[in-house]
Structure formats: structure tokens, C-alpha cells
Scaffold this motif. Structure first.
Motif: not given
Length: 188
Positions: A6-21
Motif C-alpha cells: 500500500q502507498t499513501i501521500l499525506w499533506r501537512r496542514m499546519d505548515r508546508p510539507g508532504h510525506e509519501a510512504a
């Protein structure tokens, strides 16, 4: 033994940022790997991580590599079969009761206790995690409680209730929303 890769992409809501896992099972271990790119107090940061657990979701080892501004980040964390933790080769006896790894910069590691505990709706359980704090990267014990409020919703508490967040998860236990801090990016 459970779920498909499984893959996922998140966006940080309180500051600029992303994560992929990505989450993979390669018998006999689970592997959670990802990359985080965030702006922390005006400092660009990139962190690549891997956390490997046995089939029962007990942390075996983790690594974090990357940089904060111009400073390199390199951490190796391991947990022996006897439950002894090491951080960059140094024993961490204060973590001996911990089973889970918690990366303080990522929502991904909430998956580990969620999967390991297998709580029913209405159930709660305490967790002692080895917490890699961010941005200082010290490794400390963090006492947590997971309350399963609904089929795909948990209330997470740490610091004796000083921090709480609602976690919305998918069927595999991957966090889709972590309070007002992280949320999954739509894929369509």
C-alpha cells in the motif's frame, strides 16, 4: 498474512510539507518506508525513513536519513529480541519496556500499534513507544493510549492526555487524517 502493498501521500496542514510512504510485507517482516519534506520553523527538511517490524508488529529496527537545513540527519535504531533498544549503537535502557517505534515527524508509525493491538470498537490500550522527537532527534519513551472509537477512528493520547488527536484510518490501519496536522491527499 494481511494486506497488499500500500502507498499513501499525506499533506501537512499546519505548515508546508508532504510525506509519501509504502507498506510492504516480505515474509517474515513488515516494512514501512517513506519520505517527508517539510518546512520546520523556516528550515527546509527532508527525511527518508524505514521501520521494520516482525509479523506480530513488534519493531525490529528503524533508520532515518536526510537533512535539516544544511545539517545531516542519520539515525539507526534497533530493538533486540530481548527488548533492548540501541540508538546509533548506544544502549537505551530507559526504552526496555517499549515495543513500538514512533517517528515524531510522521503519521505513519501510528499504524504499528493500531495493527499490533487489534482493538475492538470501544476498547483502549496503553502503549509505550520509543519516540524519536522532532526536530531534536532525541530518543525517549512516550506513553500513549489508543482508544478505538469507531471502525475506522481512534482517539490518540500522549503525555498523560496533554496531547490528543483523532486518527481516521483505512481498512489496513493507515492514517488518513491525523487531527489537524496531516491528511491524505486524494489520488483521483
Amino acid at each position: 498474512m494481511g494486506i497488499e502493498p500500500q502507498t499513501i501521500l499525506w499533506r501537512r496542514m499546519d505548515r508546508p510539507g508532504h510525506e509519501a510512504a509504502v507498506l510492504l510485507f516480505r515474509d517474515p517482516a513488515w516494512s514501512l518506508r517513506g519520505s517527508v519534506i517539510v518546512l520546520d520553523h523556516g528550515v527546509p527538511c527532508r527525511l527518508d525513513y524505514a521501520v521494520v517490524c516482525d509479523a506480530a508488529w513488534h519493531t525490529l529496527w528503524a533508520r532515518v536519513n536526510g537533512w535539516m537545513g544544511t545539517d545531516p540527519v542519520n539515525h539507526r535504531i534497533s530493538r533486540s529480541p530481548a527488548g533492548r533498544w540501541r540508538h546509533n549503537g548506544i544502549e537505551q535502557p530507559h526504552l526496555d519496556q517499549c515495543i513500538d517505534m514512533d517517528l515524531g515527524f510522521s503519521p505513519s508509525t501510528n499504524l504499528l500499534p493500531i495493527r499490533r493491538l487489534g482493538l475492538g470498537v470501544g476498547d483502549s490500550a496503553p502503549v509505550a513507544a520509543a519516540w524519536l522527537k522532532f526536530p531534536e532527534f532525541s530518543l525517549t519513551r512516550l506513553d500513549q493510549v489508543y482508544h478505538r472509537e469507531a471502525d475506522r477512528q481512534y482517539r490518540y493520547e500522549s503525555g498523560a492526555g496533554r496531547f490528543t488527536a483523532t486518527l481516521e484510518v483505512d481498512g489496513a490501519g493507515m492514517v488518513l487524517r491525523y487531527g489537524d496536522i496531516w491528511k491524505v491527499e486524494p489520488t483521483t
